[in-house]
Design an enzyme around this catalytic site. Structure first.
Site, PDB file in Angstrom:
ATOM      1  N   ASN A   1       0.153   2.350  11.816  1.00 16.25           N
ATOM      2  CA  ASN A   1      -0.548   2.672  13.285  1.00 16.25           C
ATOM      3  C   ASN A   1       0.015   1.975  14.391  1.00 16.25           C
ATOM      4  O   ASN A   1       0.756   0.736  14.022  1.00 16.25           O
ATOM      5  CB  ASN A   1      -1.997   2.286  13.062  1.00 16.25           C
ATOM      6  CG  ASN A   1      -2.142   0.489  12.715  1.00 16.25           C
ATOM      7  OD1 ASN A   1      -1.918   0.624  11.443  1.00 16.25           O
ATOM      8  ND2 ASN A   1      -2.337  -0.255  13.604  1.00 16.25           N
TER       9      ASN A   1
ATOM     10  N   HIS B   1      -4.387 -10.622  -1.034  1.00 15.26           N
ATOM     11  CA  HIS B   1      -4.178 -11.151   0.279  1.00 15.26           C
ATOM     12  C   HIS B   1      -4.899 -12.485   0.843  1.00 15.26           C
ATOM     13  O   HIS B   1      -5.958 -12.620   0.071  1.00 15.26           O
ATOM     14  CB  HIS B   1      -4.529 -10.006   1.206  1.00 15.26           C
ATOM     15  CG  HIS B   1      -3.806  -8.732   1.007  1.00 15.26           C
ATOM     16  ND1 HIS B   1      -4.413  -7.819   0.055  1.00 15.26           N
ATOM     17  CD2 HIS B   1      -2.872  -8.259   1.763  1.00 15.26           C
ATOM     18  CE1 HIS B   1      -3.651  -6.576   0.186  1.00 15.26           C
ATOM     19  NE2 HIS B   1      -2.774  -6.956   1.047  1.00 15.26           N
TER      20      HIS B   1
ATOM     21  N   MET C   1      -1.132  -8.316   7.209  1.00  9.96           N
ATOM     22  CA  MET C   1      -1.876  -9.349   6.799  1.00  9.96           C
ATOM     23  C   MET C   1      -1.267  -9.971   5.488  1.00  9.96           C
ATOM     24  O   MET C   1      -2.266 -10.429   4.714  1.00  9.96           O
ATOM     25  CB  MET C   1      -3.130  -8.731   6.569  1.00  9.96           C
ATOM     26  CG  MET C   1      -4.202  -8.311   7.888  1.00  9.96           C
ATOM     27  SD  MET C   1      -5.638  -7.541   7.277  1.00  9.96           S
ATOM     28  CE  MET C   1      -5.878  -6.710   9.047  1.00  9.96           C
ATOM     29  N   SER C   2       0.000  -9.744   5.261  1.00 12.41           N
ATOM     30  CA  SER C   2       0.397 -10.067   4.169  1.00 12.41           C
ATOM     31  C   SER C   2       1.794 -10.859   4.446  1.00 12.41           C
ATOM     32  O   SER C   2       1.875 -11.471   5.689  1.00 12.41           O
ATOM     33  CB  SER C   2       0.805  -8.962   3.030  1.00 12.41           C
ATOM     34  OG  SER C   2       1.461  -7.929   3.540  1.00 12.41           O
TER      35      SER C   2
ATOM     36  N   ALA D   1       2.250  -2.794   4.707  1.00 12.84           N
ATOM     37  CA  ALA D   1       2.025  -1.659   5.890  1.00 12.84           C
ATOM     38  C   ALA D   1       1.641  -2.705   6.915  1.00 12.84           C
ATOM     39  O   ALA D   1       1.534  -3.933   6.530  1.00 12.84           O
ATOM     40  CB  ALA D   1       0.616  -1.100   5.504  1.00 12.84           C
TER      41      ALA D   1
ATOM     42  N   TYR E   1      -6.967 -12.910   3.173  1.00 13.56           N
ATOM     43  CA  TYR E   1      -8.260 -12.664   3.291  1.00 13.56           C
ATOM     44  C   TYR E   1      -9.284 -12.530   2.115  1.00 13.56           C
ATOM     45  O   TYR E   1     -10.311 -12.077   2.230  1.00 13.56           O
ATOM     46  CB  TYR E   1      -8.339 -11.413   4.351  1.00 13.56           C
ATOM     47  CG  TYR E   1      -7.750  -9.952   3.667  1.00 13.56           C
ATOM     48  CD1 TYR E   1      -8.534  -9.228   2.834  1.00 13.56           C
ATOM     49  CD2 TYR E   1      -6.672  -9.507   4.226  1.00 13.56           C
ATOM     50  CE1 TYR E   1      -8.059  -8.155   2.434  1.00 13.56           C
ATOM     51  CE2 TYR E   1      -5.963  -8.387   3.673  1.00 13.56           C
ATOM     52  CZ  TYR E   1      -6.662  -7.616   2.673  1.00 13.56           C
ATOM     53  OH  TYR E   1      -6.313  -6.472   2.308  1.00 13.56           O
ATOM     54  N   GLU E   2      -8.830 -12.108   1.065  1.00 11.67           N
ATOM     55  CA  GLU E   2      -9.764 -11.943  -0.078  1.00 11.67           C
ATOM     56  C   GLU E   2     -10.502 -13.257  -0.502  1.00 11.67           C
ATOM     57  O   GLU E   2     -11.089 -13.227  -1.571  1.00 11.67           O
ATOM     58  CB  GLU E   2      -8.823 -11.310  -1.410  1.00 11.67           C
ATOM     59  CG  GLU E   2      -8.281  -9.890  -0.845  1.00 11.67           C
ATOM     60  CD  GLU E   2      -7.552  -9.183  -2.162  1.00 11.67           C
ATOM     61  OE1 GLU E   2      -7.857  -9.063  -2.982  1.00 11.67           O
ATOM     62  OE2 GLU E   2      -6.291  -9.185  -1.766  1.00 11.67           O
TER      63      GLU E   2
ATOM     64  N   SER F   1       0.788  -1.151   0.038  1.00  9.30           N
ATOM     65  CA  SER F   1       0.086   0.136  -0.143  1.00  9.30           C
ATOM     66  C   SER F   1       0.902   1.291   0.052  1.00  9.30           C
ATOM     67  O   SER F   1       1.813   1.332   0.800  1.00  9.30           O
ATOM     68  CB  SER F   1      -0.696   0.080   1.104  1.00  9.30           C
ATOM     69  OG  SER F   1      -1.477  -1.058   1.655  1.00  9.30           O
TER      70      SER F   1
ATOM     71  N   HIS G   1      -8.959   1.457   7.350  1.00  7.86           N
ATOM     72  CA  HIS G   1      -8.173   1.124   6.179  1.00  7.86           C
ATOM     73  C   HIS G   1      -7.631   2.739   5.678  1.00  7.86           C
ATOM     74  O   HIS G   1      -6.614   2.813   4.948  1.00  7.86           O
ATOM     75  CB  HIS G   1      -8.969   0.447   4.992  1.00  7.86           C
ATOM     76  CG  HIS G   1      -8.314   0.257   3.729  1.00  7.86           C
ATOM     77  ND1 HIS G   1      -6.969  -0.447   3.534  1.00  7.86           N
ATOM     78  CD2 HIS G   1      -8.258   0.517   2.539  1.00  7.86           C
ATOM     79  CE1 HIS G   1      -6.547  -0.694   2.520  1.00  7.86           C
ATOM     80  NE2 HIS G   1      -7.312  -0.115   1.557  1.00  7.86           N
TER      81      HIS G   1
ATOM     82  N   HIS H   1      -9.101  -2.888  -9.337  1.00 10.97           N
ATOM     83  CA  HIS H   1      -8.610  -2.858 -10.567  1.00 10.97           C
ATOM     84  C   HIS H   1      -7.627  -4.044 -10.445  1.00 10.97           C
ATOM     85  O   HIS H   1      -6.849  -3.977  -9.357  1.00 10.97           O
ATOM     86  CB  HIS H   1      -8.023  -1.549 -11.051  1.00 10.97           C
ATOM     87  CG  HIS H   1      -7.004  -0.912 -10.008  1.00 10.97           C
ATOM     88  ND1 HIS H   1      -5.728  -1.084 -10.116  1.00 10.97           N
ATOM     89  CD2 HIS H   1      -7.314   0.106  -9.174  1.00 10.97           C
ATOM     90  CE1 HIS H   1      -5.138  -0.348  -9.084  1.00 10.97           C
ATOM     91  NE2 HIS H   1      -5.979   0.160  -8.667  1.00 10.97           N
TER      92      HIS H   1
HETATM   93  N1  HPA Z   1      -3.092  -4.929  11.843  1.00 10.40           N
HETATM   94  C1  HPA Z   1      -3.021  -5.795  10.914  1.00 10.40           C
HETATM   95  N2  HPA Z   1      -2.567  -5.378   9.668  1.00 10.40           N
HETATM   96  C2  HPA Z   1      -2.281  -4.021   9.419  1.00 10.40           C
HETATM   97  C3  HPA Z   1      -2.391  -2.846  10.661  1.00 10.40           C
HETATM   98  C4  HPA Z   1      -2.548  -3.734  11.717  1.00 10.40           C
HETATM   99  O1  HPA Z   1      -2.817  -2.819  12.918  1.00 10.40           O
HETATM  100  N3  HPA Z   1      -1.905  -1.754  10.154  1.00 10.40           N
HETATM  101  C5  HPA Z   1      -1.512  -1.969   8.868  1.00 10.40           C
HETATM  102  N4  HPA Z   1      -1.921  -3.367   8.484  1.00 10.40           N
END
Ligand code: HPA
Length: 282
Positions: free
Chosen positions: A235, A83, A211-212, A113, A85-86, A30, A247, A61
């Site tokens: 974060n 990912h 998550m990746s 990220a 989760y998709e 991202s 997100h 896309h």
């Molecule tokens: N948790 C999981 N995946 C993330 C986070 C998070 O806090 N921030 C960015 N991707």
């Protein structure tokens, strides 16, 4: 499962850019897509043209594979990843990673990220990944082994290549940009973690959560690509910060950290370009 798709995808990519042999593959997370715009002599191939490549559902896309030269180094960028989760399963990026290997890549640089479990590495910080904890429901290598790519059993001892990590740290230093180091825990998503899950991960030794990354790194190590990975903290993880996770927040801070990351990566790639090609190792 045998992975003929990767051979077909590699053949198609070679037709689009004949004679081009990338040394480094990049997975751009991202906010990092703009790095692909810095490639010279770039040729793009949409993921939906490539057998075995995922069509991401997140941004509506298709992603693209962009081939070209970055700071003197021939590279292949996966712009836009999919990912677990998709709903694609844990092998979601395996075909794409194997295609990079078949095209000639020796190394894979993965960016993403992540949430931080360390208050000192807050939003906007960069963290080089030194190791991971897999909290996903399995690994991408479950099932019959395709021996053309790698052995049934393989080590993750040097999964995050020590030499490349040292070079990344030196690149951050020469760029005057702070780079933390940490262990990445992979969480399935798409919901963010609970505060209790974050406390658990902290006890387990995690510094980052995302998550990746982990399925991609396992697929890369299976086929002998050397890996280096860096997370942009978007974060503080649930329970540690004061803002609600979303997100939108991920995208905002990914873009902020991406500026620093691009500087570090350009220094890193410039140095790699000076080094002779080395065969990938397992
Ligand atoms: N948790 C999981 N995946 C993330 C986070 C998070 O806090 N921030 C960015 N991707």
């Amino acid at each position: 499962m045998t992975d003929d798709c990767a051979f077909e995808a590699a053949a198609l990519v070679r037709q689009r850019k004949p004679g081009f042999v990338p040394r480094l593959g990049l997975i751009l997370g991202s906010g990092l897509g703009p790095l692909a715009e810095q490639l010279s002599d770039a040729v793009s191939v949409r993921f939906d043209e490539l057998p075995g490549f995922p069509v991401s559902t997140v941004h509506g896309h298709a992603g693209e594979l962009v081939l070209g030269t970055l700071a003197g180094l021939p590279v292949a960028c996966l712009k836009g990843r999919a990912h677990f989760y998709e709903g694609y399963g844990l092998g979601v990026m395996t075909g794409a990673v194997r295609t990079l290997k078949l095209l000639g890549c020796e190394m894979l640089l993965v960016t993403n990220a992540a949430g931080s479990l360390r208050r000192e590495a807050d939003a906007g910080s960069l963290v080089a990944v030194t190791d991971h904890i897999n909290l996903l429901p399995g690994t991408p290598m479950v099932g019959p082994n395709d021996e053309r790519f790698g052995p049934r059993f393989f080590s993750l001892a040097n999964a995050y290549d020590r030499e490349l990590l040292a070079l990344l740290k030196a690149s951050a230093q020469t760029s005057g940009i702070g780079l933390h180091e940490g262990v990445y825990a992979a969480f399935p998503g798409p919901n963010f973690e609970t505060a209790a899950e974050i406390r658990m991960m902290s006890i387990l030794g995690a510094d980052l959560v995302g998550m990746s990354l982990v399925p991609e790194v396992i697929a890369a190590r299976h086929c002998g690509l050397k890996v280096v990975a860096v997370s942009v903290v978007t974060n503080l993880a649930e329970g540690l910060g004061t803002t609600d996770l979303s997100h939108e927040q991920t995208l905002k801070y990914a873009a902020l950290g991406a500026k620093d990351l691009v500087s570090v990566l350009l220094a890193f790639v410039t140095e790699l370009a000076r080094r002779p090609a080395t065969p990938a190792s397992t």
